[in-house]
Design an enzyme around this catalytic site. Structure first.
Site, PDB file in Angstrom:
ATOM      1  CG  HIS A 158      -0.283   0.324   2.512  1.00 52.91           C
ATOM      2  ND1 HIS A 158      -0.199   1.605   3.012  1.00 52.91           N
ATOM      3  CD2 HIS A 158       0.345  -0.475   3.422  1.00 52.91           C
ATOM      4  CE1 HIS A 158       0.435   1.580   4.175  1.00 52.91           C
ATOM      5  NE2 HIS A 158       0.770   0.328   4.444  1.00 52.91           N
ATOM      6  CB  CYS A 159       1.160   4.254  -1.787  1.00 55.65           C
ATOM      7  SG  CYS A 159      -0.365   4.536  -2.711  1.00 55.65           S
ATOM      8  CB  ALA A 160      -0.140   8.215   0.913  1.00 58.37           C
ATOM      9  NE  ARG A 176      -3.068   5.871  -5.954  1.00 62.67           N
ATOM     10  CZ  ARG A 176      -2.337   6.258  -6.965  1.00 62.67           C
ATOM     11  NH1 ARG A 176      -2.147   5.457  -7.975  1.00 62.67           N
ATOM     12  NH2 ARG A 176      -1.782   7.442  -6.996  1.00 62.67           N
TER      13      ARG A 176
END
Length: 467
Positions: free
Chosen positions: A26-28, A30
């Protein structure tokens, strides 16, 4: 079962079950899922999951937009359900195998420059705050004038605002070595060599105060303070060279011989070939960008403001990081930022119109937070969750971006930094431009909102799409 656990389960089922998932990161905002067979993904089912603001394929990954904070909690539940996790770096290596050559090149370019951006964002904010503090009107509130400011204070602010750009080649070479499989610290030292005090200072040469060196009577040698492209190319070549040397050196000598030969060969190549050649290329790119930004009658802002979010959808927008860095390094300001800010704000305006106009509680719950997210500079929820789904709101957002960009260009707005937009971006316009900055954002948002409300969305469109 908690709501987040239920959401995690529904997402897993909608993308084809655990057996179809290779890994999750995951990112910030998504959830990034690597799948074995994308034909097994049930797109409508994914988009119908609670808290999901949109989903799409990009960079070889299936990306589910959940929003800041929410994504961390859903990711934890996905892990607890036994799905294999991976780091973003590991997924990026896997994703590099997908896409055409151009997409892979742009993705790699982004991998190099994205880690550097936080330092440049901080520098831009320092520039903005210095501009605010040094304004005569602000100083007058404390009974001071610019002449009352001490040299020591000026020196302190220069440390804050100049350091990142003086050593920019070191940051670029470090990150490039990291991405291309070299030893990052060797890249860092190579970049520092490019700005060594022993070399003629690039800014001093440009100002006519320092003479450049001529090796062999014709090769110009200078420091590369603030330069990007020479350090990037030197980093690519250097990382590959280090790999080749390491393959041929006995393990017992690797620690000594590999870094010695890599740095010796690369600084020679960088100073005498890569630097002079790509510095010319860099200047040509910069001059071309400046020429476009100077197109008369606001044409540049109209075109860039309209097209920017289309480029964001393709995923190749990271290439413009180079241009913004060059503008800041060369001129100390960034006219590109105000234009793209309008394009971001306009997509938020279009999503806001959809959220207020629709009678669907689910779409309202998706569109309104997405519009606020866009006002914080993150447009993916608004674009992929709302505007692109119905297409017309996206187009109205493009028109709003063009309108705002037109006025940003007419007013000659110039940011002190990069990478933050809309509400956070106000910090880049504290040098007497804040009211005009707010005005162009209002123009962009209002244009997109009104057009979307009148022509861009109706619940009939939603019903037709959901049939």
């Amino acid at each position: 079962m908690t709501d987040n656990r239920k959401i995690a389960q529904e997402i897993i089922e909608a993308v084809g079950g655990k057996d179809n998932i290779m890994s999750v990161a995951h990112c910030a905002t998504r959830l990034r899922i690597m799948v074995k067979d994308k034909e097994k993904i049930d797109q409508p089912k994914v988009e119908d999951v609670d808290k999901v603001k949109g989903a799409f394929f990009n960079s070889g990954q299936y990306q589910v937009i959940l929003g800041t904070g929410t994504v961390n909690r859903i990711y934890e539940e996905v892990e607890k359900l036994g799905v294999e996790s991976s780091t973003k770096a590991e997924q990026a290596q896997e994703a590099k195998k997908s896409g055409n050559a151009f997409q892979r090149a742009i993705r790699t370019f982004g991998d190099v420059f994205v880690p550097i951006i936080p330092a440049l964002v901080a520098t831009g904010l320092f520039m903005g705050l210095r501009g605010l503090v040094m304004q005569e009107q602000i100083l007058a509130l404390f009974g001071l004038t610019p002449a009352d400011i001490s040299e020591n204070f000026i020196l302190f602010t220069q440390v804050l605002t100049d350091t990142a750009f003086i050593f920019l080649p070191a940051l670029v070479a470090w990150s490039t070595f990291r991405v291309f499989g070299g030893t990052p610290t060797i890249g860092l030292v190579l970049g520092l060599m490019l700005v060594s005090p022993a070399l003629p200072n690039a800014w001093g040469v440009a100002g006519g105060d320092v003479e450049l060196l001529k090796f062999f009577g014709f090769i110009p040698v200078i420091g590369y303070q603030g330069s990007v492209l020479p350090a990037f190319i030197a980093g690519v070549v250097g990382a590959k060279l280090e790999q080749q040397i390491r393959k041929r050196v006995p393990e017992a000598l690797d620690l000594i011989v590999t870094p010695f030969l890599t740095l010796l060969l690369m600084i020679t190549l960088a100073l005498f070939a890569i630097g002079p050649i790509f510095h010319i290329v860099e200047e040509a790119i910069l001059n071309g960008t400046v020429a476009v930004l100077k197109w008369p009658f606001g044409i540049s802002g109209l075109v860039i403001g309209f097209l920017n979010q289309m480029i964001v959808v393709t995923g190749v927008h990271h290439v413009f990081n180079l241009l913004e860095i060059q503008l800041l390094e060369k001129y100390g300001y960034n006219p590109y930022n105000a234009i793209i800010t309008c394009s971001v704000a306009a997509q938020g305006g279009a999503a806001l119109a959809v959220g207020l106009k629709t009678k669907s509680a689910k779409l309202k719950a998706l569109a309104l937070p997405s519009s606020f997210s866009a006002l914080l500079g993150i447009t993916e929820p608004a674009i992929f969750g709302v505007n692109l789904r119905y297409m017309k709101p996206f187009i109205m957002g493009l028109i709003g971006g063009g309108a705002g960009g037109f006025f940003a260009s007419i007013f000659g707005l110039k940011a002190t930094g990069m990478a933050i937009t809309v509400i956070p971006g106000t910090l880049l316009y504290l040098n007497g431009q804040i009211l005009l900055y707010l005005l162009v954002n209002v123009i962009a948002i209002a244009t997109a909102f009104i057009l979307t409300w009148l022509f861009g969305y109706s619940d009939k469109m939603r019903e037709e799409i959901n049939q």
